[in-house]
Enzyme design. Sequence first.
Site, PDB file in Angstrom:
ATOM      1  N   ALA A 395      -4.258   7.365  -2.176  1.00  0.00           N
ATOM      2  CA  ALA A 395      -4.644   5.965  -1.981  1.00  0.00           C
ATOM      3  C   ALA A 395      -3.419   5.067  -1.880  1.00  0.00           C
ATOM      4  CB  ALA A 395      -5.544   5.517  -3.131  1.00  0.00           C
ATOM      5  N   CYS A 396      -2.398   5.362  -2.678  1.00  0.00           N
ATOM      6  CA  CYS A 396      -1.166   4.574  -2.598  1.00  0.00           C
ATOM      7  C   CYS A 396      -0.486   4.758  -1.243  1.00  0.00           C
ATOM      8  CB  CYS A 396      -0.211   4.963  -3.723  1.00  0.00           C
ATOM      9  SG  CYS A 396      -0.664   4.302  -5.336  1.00  0.00           S
TER      10      CYS A 396
END
Length: 434
Positions: A395-396
């Site tokens: 997600a980062c």
Amino acid sequence: MANGKSMTVGEMVALFLAPDTPLRVDAFDGSHFGPQTARLHVRVTSSRAIYQLLAHPNEIGVVRAYVLGDIDVDGISYANPYPVLRGLFSLARYVRRPSAVDAARLVAAVLSHGWRTPDVPQTEGPSKFARIKRGLLPHSERADSETVSFHYDMSNEFYADFLGPSMTYTCAVFEDESMSLEDAQANKLRLILDKLGLKPGERLLDIGCGWGSMVVTAARRGIRALGVTLSKEQAEWANEWIRREGLQDLAEVRVQDYREVPEHDFDGICSIGMMEHVGVKNYQSYFEEMFRLLKPMGRLLNHQITISHDKPDGRPGQDEFLDRYIFPDGDLGAPGFIESCIHDAGFNVVHQENLRQHYALTLHHWCENLDAHWADAVRQVGFERAKVWGLYMAACALNFELDGIQIHQFLAVKPDRVGHPDGKWYPLRPWWRA
């Protein structure tokens, strides 16, 4: 769910997505949404997922259902779910808000079966309110010690599974996309030391030193390096590394809060991936402490994740998922605000750069490493926590690519207010190799 008030899971999904959404959802009740030919196939495996999402209609509800296996995706890699996240993000234009009547129908359909309190994954930490109730005021020394331990004191071997031999848990700097992670991490450490311009015998303080990669690299150059961390496991790893290299006369790592460092008059200070734990409200006092610890004309290199835009209500850049599962009390500031704090602490800011794309590349390498060492990662921290970390890093990576977050390096000098017309303060232009 098939009585007068009932609604199938497929019908519930249809309230939130347009009919032509290229997504297939197969549910435990035998209902479906979307075409069988869709690339993404999501499975709702248990009614528990519905209660999770009703109790927490935000990222916490989704994460809990995913971590506990109540929502799954065909073909997903738990170590590297980036392709799935990228695919789901592409569906944003199909999302719609249900009417108040439809939302009420959905709630009534679920509650007609009675209320069930959903489970909480064992890997989830307490809420910010619960921590404050225990007396852990955000960014007090006691709270920082506990939150750092929550994040870092899991297993050094787990971190080694995805960080690789460098044990460097910050953004690497790539010359091009073909560069290896190890070479890019060495390049980042070289860049920071070159920016600081320290000579053999000069003194460096590394705040939030992690497993010691910067301290060891500096000592190899003959620089006298002190690293401080609040993680006992990190300090043990770092000091063993220092001993293996025979650098005890030049390097040391302590379990110590940066506010308790007794030495001062350092020639250089680096803070690499540390500010995410400091708290935006404490930035000013943090940089004032750095100013106090440096000698006149000493240099500060601050390397940290930033948010691309200030939040309109002034709240820090932190979401509930990160606070509960990854970085308790962590928050992010915008680069302009950070630079103002450095300036207001008394520094001259002489250079800053945004390395956003480099962190996306770094995270892709970490996810690939986690995938390659998945079995050992699960042995080290358990299936749920390993799954959380795969989700977090993927997600980062996506967030960096979408420019939701960035990472900046700020180089600053503590002036001595005397002036140096002979140019001995620092060169007229950047003196390091980019």
